[in-house]
Design a protein around this motif. Structure first.
Motif, PDB file in Angstrom:
ATOM      1  N   VAL A   1      -3.163 -51.995  -2.659  1.00  0.00           N
ATOM      2  CA  VAL A   1      -4.495 -52.875  -1.297  1.00  0.00           C
ATOM      3  C   VAL A   1      -3.967 -54.997  -1.550  1.00  0.00           C
ATOM      4  O   VAL A   1      -4.174 -54.468  -2.868  1.00  0.00           O
ATOM      5  N   ASP A   2      -4.931 -54.974  -0.413  1.00  0.00           N
ATOM      6  CA  ASP A   2      -4.436 -56.485  -0.570  1.00  0.00           C
ATOM      7  C   ASP A   2      -6.144 -56.698  -1.264  1.00  0.00           C
ATOM      8  O   ASP A   2      -7.718 -55.662  -1.711  1.00  0.00           O
ATOM      9  N   VAL A   3      -6.722 -57.547  -2.030  1.00  0.00           N
ATOM     10  CA  VAL A   3      -8.094 -58.236  -2.674  1.00  0.00           C
ATOM     11  C   VAL A   3      -9.213 -57.893  -2.195  1.00  0.00           C
ATOM     12  O   VAL A   3      -9.228 -57.509  -2.540  1.00  0.00           O
ATOM     13  N   HIS A   4      -9.340 -57.951   0.071  1.00  0.00           N
ATOM     14  CA  HIS A   4      -9.788 -58.268   0.394  1.00  0.00           C
ATOM     15  C   HIS A   4     -10.376 -56.412   0.470  1.00  0.00           C
ATOM     16  O   HIS A   4     -11.686 -56.219  -0.039  1.00  0.00           O
ATOM     17  N   SER A   5      -9.441 -55.983   0.373  1.00  0.00           N
ATOM     18  CA  SER A   5      -9.523 -54.028   0.788  1.00  0.00           C
ATOM     19  C   SER A   5     -10.445 -54.125  -0.791  1.00  0.00           C
ATOM     20  O   SER A   5     -10.882 -52.788  -0.604  1.00  0.00           O
ATOM     21  N   LYS A   6      -9.397 -54.459  -1.424  1.00  0.00           N
ATOM     22  CA  LYS A   6     -10.013 -53.692  -2.877  1.00  0.00           C
ATOM     23  C   LYS A   6     -11.247 -53.854  -2.675  1.00  0.00           C
ATOM     24  O   LYS A   6     -12.551 -52.813  -3.505  1.00  0.00           O
ATOM     25  N   ASN A   7     -11.824 -55.385  -2.636  1.00  0.00           N
ATOM     26  CA  ASN A   7     -13.571 -55.670  -3.418  1.00  0.00           C
ATOM     27  C   ASN A   7     -14.201 -55.184  -2.571  1.00  0.00           C
ATOM     28  O   ASN A   7     -15.199 -54.529  -2.542  1.00  0.00           O
ATOM     29  N   VAL A   8     -13.813 -54.600  -0.897  1.00  0.00           N
ATOM     30  CA  VAL A   8     -14.421 -53.587  -0.070  1.00  0.00           C
ATOM     31  C   VAL A   8     -14.983 -51.996  -0.911  1.00  0.00           C
ATOM     32  O   VAL A   8     -16.237 -51.643  -0.929  1.00  0.00           O
ATOM     33  N   ILE A   9     -13.358 -52.029  -1.636  1.00  0.00           N
ATOM     34  CA  ILE A   9     -13.810 -50.153  -1.531  1.00  0.00           C
ATOM     35  C   ILE A   9     -14.672 -50.729  -2.855  1.00  0.00           C
ATOM     36  O   ILE A   9     -15.037 -49.355  -3.478  1.00  0.00           O
ATOM     37  N   ILE A  10     -14.736 -51.534  -4.116  1.00  0.00           N
ATOM     38  CA  ILE A  10     -15.554 -50.986  -5.225  1.00  0.00           C
ATOM     39  C   ILE A  10     -16.387 -51.362  -4.823  1.00  0.00           C
ATOM     40  O   ILE A  10     -17.413 -50.614  -5.866  1.00  0.00           O
ATOM     41  N   ASP A  11     -16.971 -51.865  -4.196  1.00  0.00           N
ATOM     42  CA  ASP A  11     -18.292 -52.697  -3.846  1.00  0.00           C
ATOM     43  C   ASP A  11     -19.231 -51.037  -2.826  1.00  0.00           C
ATOM     44  O   ASP A  11     -20.151 -50.306  -4.033  1.00  0.00           O
ATOM     45  N   TYR A  12     -18.381 -50.541  -2.472  1.00  0.00           N
ATOM     46  CA  TYR A  12     -18.667 -49.359  -1.538  1.00  0.00           C
ATOM     47  C   TYR A  12     -19.501 -48.590  -2.712  1.00  0.00           C
ATOM     48  O   TYR A  12     -19.629 -47.884  -2.951  1.00  0.00           O
ATOM     49  N   LEU A  13     -17.993 -47.805  -3.748  1.00  0.00           N
ATOM     50  CA  LEU A  13     -18.020 -47.118  -4.836  1.00  0.00           C
ATOM     51  C   LEU A  13     -19.075 -47.301  -5.754  1.00  0.00           C
ATOM     52  O   LEU A  13     -19.962 -46.642  -6.072  1.00  0.00           O
ATOM     53  N   LYS A  14     -20.110 -48.707  -6.074  1.00  0.00           N
ATOM     54  CA  LYS A  14     -20.953 -49.256  -6.564  1.00  0.00           C
ATOM     55  C   LYS A  14     -22.005 -48.334  -6.172  1.00  0.00           C
ATOM     56  O   LYS A  14     -22.954 -47.897  -6.843  1.00  0.00           O
ATOM     57  N   GLU A  15     -21.727 -48.804  -4.907  1.00  0.00           N
ATOM     58  CA  GLU A  15     -23.309 -48.586  -4.539  1.00  0.00           C
ATOM     59  C   GLU A  15     -22.727 -47.075  -4.165  1.00  0.00           C
ATOM     60  O   GLU A  15     -24.561 -46.456  -4.074  1.00  0.00           O
ATOM     61  N   LEU A  16     -22.439 -46.531  -3.554  1.00  0.00           N
ATOM     62  CA  LEU A  16     -22.747 -44.863  -3.849  1.00  0.00           C
ATOM     63  C   LEU A  16     -23.001 -44.243  -5.009  1.00  0.00           C
ATOM     64  O   LEU A  16     -23.470 -43.038  -4.923  1.00  0.00           O
ATOM     65  N   ASN A  17     -21.952 -44.708  -6.778  1.00  0.00           N
ATOM     66  CA  ASN A  17     -23.005 -44.442  -7.873  1.00  0.00           C
ATOM     67  C   ASN A  17     -24.573 -44.558  -7.276  1.00  0.00           C
ATOM     68  O   ASN A  17     -25.073 -44.452  -8.415  1.00  0.00           O
ATOM     69  N   LYS A  18     -24.858 -46.101  -7.009  1.00  0.00           N
ATOM     70  CA  LYS A  18     -26.144 -45.998  -7.128  1.00  0.00           C
ATOM     71  C   LYS A  18     -27.486 -45.144  -7.006  1.00  0.00           C
ATOM     72  O   LYS A  18     -28.472 -45.271  -6.729  1.00  0.00           O
ATOM     73  N   LYS A  19     -26.574 -44.304  -5.241  1.00  0.00           N
ATOM     74  CA  LYS A  19     -27.210 -43.593  -4.564  1.00  0.00           C
ATOM     75  C   LYS A  19     -27.092 -42.298  -5.494  1.00  0.00           C
ATOM     76  O   LYS A  19     -27.757 -41.180  -5.046  1.00  0.00           O
ATOM     77  N   GLY A  20     -26.640 -42.285  -6.683  1.00  0.00           N
ATOM     78  CA  GLY A  20     -26.345 -40.885  -7.742  1.00  0.00           C
ATOM     79  C   GLY A  20     -25.740 -39.832  -8.127  1.00  0.00           C
ATOM     80  O   GLY A  20     -24.931 -38.961  -8.555  1.00  0.00           O
TER      81      GLY A  20
END
Length: 250
Positions: free
Chosen positions: A168-187
């Protein structure tokens, strides 16, 4: 934190194989971790995840997920688990919305709740305006994001990710990683495999480096780097432990 996955003496010898893919493998993963499972090709990562997801039976050993034994509680464990494979698990001729409505219904979601989850998830990952476009028209990064949504619509307690940002491109990578971090913060506890070691170093809270079916080392990225002489980063640790030998296979 208490363990959410407990693995005890797992071994796997495939039919006609000369060597064990997993060899007396024991490990705990704590609730709330972003746990990186790293190793060269053929290290046993895929076998381990396939066993934990119920796709492959171990030759010996046992494991529990969220305190449940898989042999006796397979359906209950599957409801608590999300899986995002490296290959796109999507129907190319269906739209993003149609794909997600279908996969959501397989997890028991329905009606207004499912529709809202699909819309919210597409919006968060920047795909809402493409909701009614066929998957076959999407770029690799867009497909990767829809693939991710399909595995987390039911809010799993444990999420298995296999190379979630490959190709994936850099922009998609950053969106995916940020989304996963938020998911992890929610448990959600995340178990992650990747060959992007710099990404793993920044993303993971704990890491196990495996090769030839055994654990070579595990700990936080910072501790692994500190414990390896002259290591500047996780890639140096990885090479130090697994060597420079090519792992080509047919």
């Amino acid at each position: 934190m208490k363990p959410i996955i407990e693995i005890s003496h797992l071994s796997k010898l495939y039919n006609d194989a000369e060597m064990y893919s997993l060899n007396d493998f024991s490990m705990d993963i704590s609730e709330g971790d972003i746990f990186g499972l790293l190793g060269p090709n053929g290290a046993g990562k895929t076998t381990l995840i396939s066993i934990l997801c119920g796709l492959v039976k171990p030759t010996s050993g046992s494991f529990t997920i969220d305190g449940l034994n898989y042999a006796a509680n397979a359906n209950e464990i599957k409801n608590r688990m999300g899986v995002v494979p490296q290959e796109y698990a999507l129907y190319p001729t269906l739209t993003a919305r149609e794909n997600l409505m279908y996969f959501g219904s397989m997890y028991g979601l329905k009606g207004a709740v499912l529709k809202e989850k699909v819309i919210d998830s597409l919006d968060l990952l920047g795909l809402l305006k493409f909701a009614d476009k066929r998957i076959e028209t999407f770029s690799g990064g867009m497909k990767r994001r829809v693939n991710l949504i399909a595995g987390i619509l039911h809010n799993p307690k444990v999420l298995f990710l296999d190379e979630p940002t490959v190709g994936v491109d850099v922009h998609s990578k950053n969106v995916i990683i940020d989304y996963l971090k938020e998911l992890n913060k929610k448990g959600t506890t995340i178990i992650y495999t990747s060959h992007h070691l710099s990404e793993a170093q920044d993303f993971c809270t704990h890491i196990a480096i495996v090769d030839r079916g055994i654990i070579y080392s595990q700990g936080t990225p910072k501790d692994l780097i500190a414990a390896t002489g002259n290591a500047r980063n996780l890639e140096d640790v990885f090479i130090s432990l697994t060597g420079k030998e090519l792992r080509d296979a047919i």
